[in-house]
Write an enzyme that holds these catalytic residues in place. Structure first.
Site, short mmCIF file in Angstrom:
data_model
loop_
_atom_site.label_atom_id
_atom_site.label_comp_id
_atom_site.label_asym_id
_atom_site.label_seq_id
_atom_site.Cartn_x
_atom_site.Cartn_y
_atom_site.Cartn_z
N ASN A 1 7.64 0.97 -1.07
CA ASN A 1 7.47 1.53 0.27
C ASN A 1 6.28 2.50 0.39
OD1 ASN A 1 11.05 1.54 0.97
ND2 ASN A 1 9.51 0.08 1.64
N ASP B 1 18.30 -1.97 5.93
CA ASP B 1 17.04 -2.54 6.41
C ASP B 1 17.08 -2.78 7.92
OD1 ASP B 1 14.47 -3.50 6.17
OD2 ASP B 1 15.08 -5.53 5.56
C1 IPE Z 1 14.00 -2.62 1.17
O1 IPE Z 1 13.55 -2.84 2.44
C2 IPE Z 1 13.88 -1.16 0.82
C3 IPE Z 1 14.79 -0.27 1.51
C4 IPE Z 1 15.73 -0.62 2.33
C5 IPE Z 1 14.63 1.12 1.19
P1 IPE Z 1 12.05 -3.27 2.76
O2 IPE Z 1 11.95 -3.39 4.22
O3 IPE Z 1 11.10 -2.36 2.08
O4 IPE Z 1 11.95 -4.71 2.06
P2 IPE Z 1 11.01 -5.95 2.37
O5 IPE Z 1 9.60 -5.45 2.41
O6 IPE Z 1 11.45 -6.50 3.70
O7 IPE Z 1 11.29 -6.92 1.26
C1 IPE Z 2 14.54 0.21 6.37
O1 IPE Z 2 13.99 -0.18 7.58
C2 IPE Z 2 14.12 1.60 5.96
C3 IPE Z 2 13.20 1.63 4.81
C4 IPE Z 2 12.73 0.60 4.16
C5 IPE Z 2 12.80 2.94 4.33
P1 IPE Z 2 12.52 -0.75 7.67
O2 IPE Z 2 11.57 0.38 7.89
O3 IPE Z 2 12.21 -1.63 6.53
O4 IPE Z 2 12.61 -1.62 9.01
P2 IPE Z 2 12.02 -3.07 9.27
O5 IPE Z 2 12.46 -3.93 8.14
O6 IPE Z 2 10.53 -2.92 9.31
O7 IPE Z 2 12.61 -3.49 10.56
MG MG Z 3 12.40 -3.61 6.11
#
Ligand code: IPE
Ligand code: IPE
Ligand code: MG
Length: 238
Positions: free
Chosen positions: A59, A11
């Site tokens: 997502n 994340d």
């Molecule tokens: C969790 O991260 C999913 C992945 C790392 C693929 P998200 O960024 O989607 O989770 P939330 O929305 O912060 O809970």
């Molecule tokens: C994790 O990084 C990747 C996926 C969830 C696919 P994020 O895209 O969630 O990055 P933040 O949490 O918005 O910084």
């Molecule tokens: Mg995230």
């Protein structure tokens, strides 16, 4: 003890990019590089199972352009890295909902699993279009079908037999779950399998996650006292 199975919630790609004045897509690209390095590092550290959360069933609620960037990166990762993974004896498995995926993505996932099916050095599990509630509901649906067709007796439903219906059938539960970016939640990752996992939350964003961070998490894990509902393992022997 070293964890046999490390699972990572990768994340913070968006925040990593934002902090540099870059578009979120640049964060995702940097995230793939961190994934590549982490798979290598885990292999060298002798971790037999590595699971990574790449795309969640939630997502899809992101902007269309970001979703297409993420799909493009997954395809690129498999096309570019599959040969090296295979050469290094890595077996690739994908967990998550396959229904409704674009045919070219589905084909690449099958190719990655088929090509590497006989590999035994290390296992890389990619959670893609994965959500634990969706996984559990799909498992319950298949189980209900088996009961309806008389293949399964309801009396034989227990945690072990139920686990056999999950996408993770045959995969050991994660010993250690790492989440980067400072968030402290599961976000629908491995709800069933994480019943007795240890958690390590790392403040850095995923693109900055290094070999040293992985080593530190494994060291923190080694210092934990896992009881599984019993008593302290040191007390138990005395
Ligand atoms: C969790 O991260 C999913 C992945 C790392 C693929 P998200 O960024 O989607 O989770 P939330 O929305 O912060 O809970
Ligand atoms: C994790 O990084 C990747 C996926 C969830 C696919 P994020 O895209 O969630 O990055 P933040 O949490 O918005 O910084
Ligand atoms: Mg995230």
């Amino acid at each position: 003890m070293k964890p046999a199975h490390v699972a990572i919630i990768m994340d913070g790609n968006g925040r990593w990019a934002g902090a540099r004045g870059l578009p979120r897509s640049a964060g995702h690209r940097a995230g793939v590089e961190a994934l590549r390095n982490t798979v290598r590092a885990a292999g060298e550290m002798g971790i037999p199972w590595l699971t990574v959360y790449a795309f969640s069933s939630e997502n899809w609620s992101r902007p269309k352009s970001e979703i297409s960037d993420l799909m493009g990166l997954l395809k690129l990762f498999i096309r570019r890295d599959l040969a090296e993974l295979h050469q290094n004896g890595v077996r690739v498995r994908i967990v998550g909902n396959r229904a409704g995926l674009a045919p070219d993505i589905e084909a690449l996932l099958v190719e990655a699993e088929t090509l590497t099916a006989q590999n035994r050095s290390m296992n890389l599990v990619i959670a893609f279009n994965y959500g634990a509630r969706d996984e559990i509901a799909r498992a319950a649906r298949r189980l209900a079908r088996d009961v309806a067709q008389g293949k399964l007796n309801p009396e034989d439903i227990n945690p072990e037999s139920f686990a056999g219906y999950l996408d993770t059938a045959g995969i050991p539960d994660p010993d250690l779950i790492i989440r980067t970016s400072g968030e402290q939640r599961l976000s629908n990752f491995l709800l069933w399998q994480a019943a007795y996992s240890e958690f390590v939350f790392v403040p850095c964003n995923w693109p900055d996650f290094s070999r040293a961070d992985l080593a530190a998490a494994i060291e923190a894990f080694a210092a934990r006292d896992r009881r599984f509902g019993g008593v302290d393992t040191r007390e138990a022997v005395s």
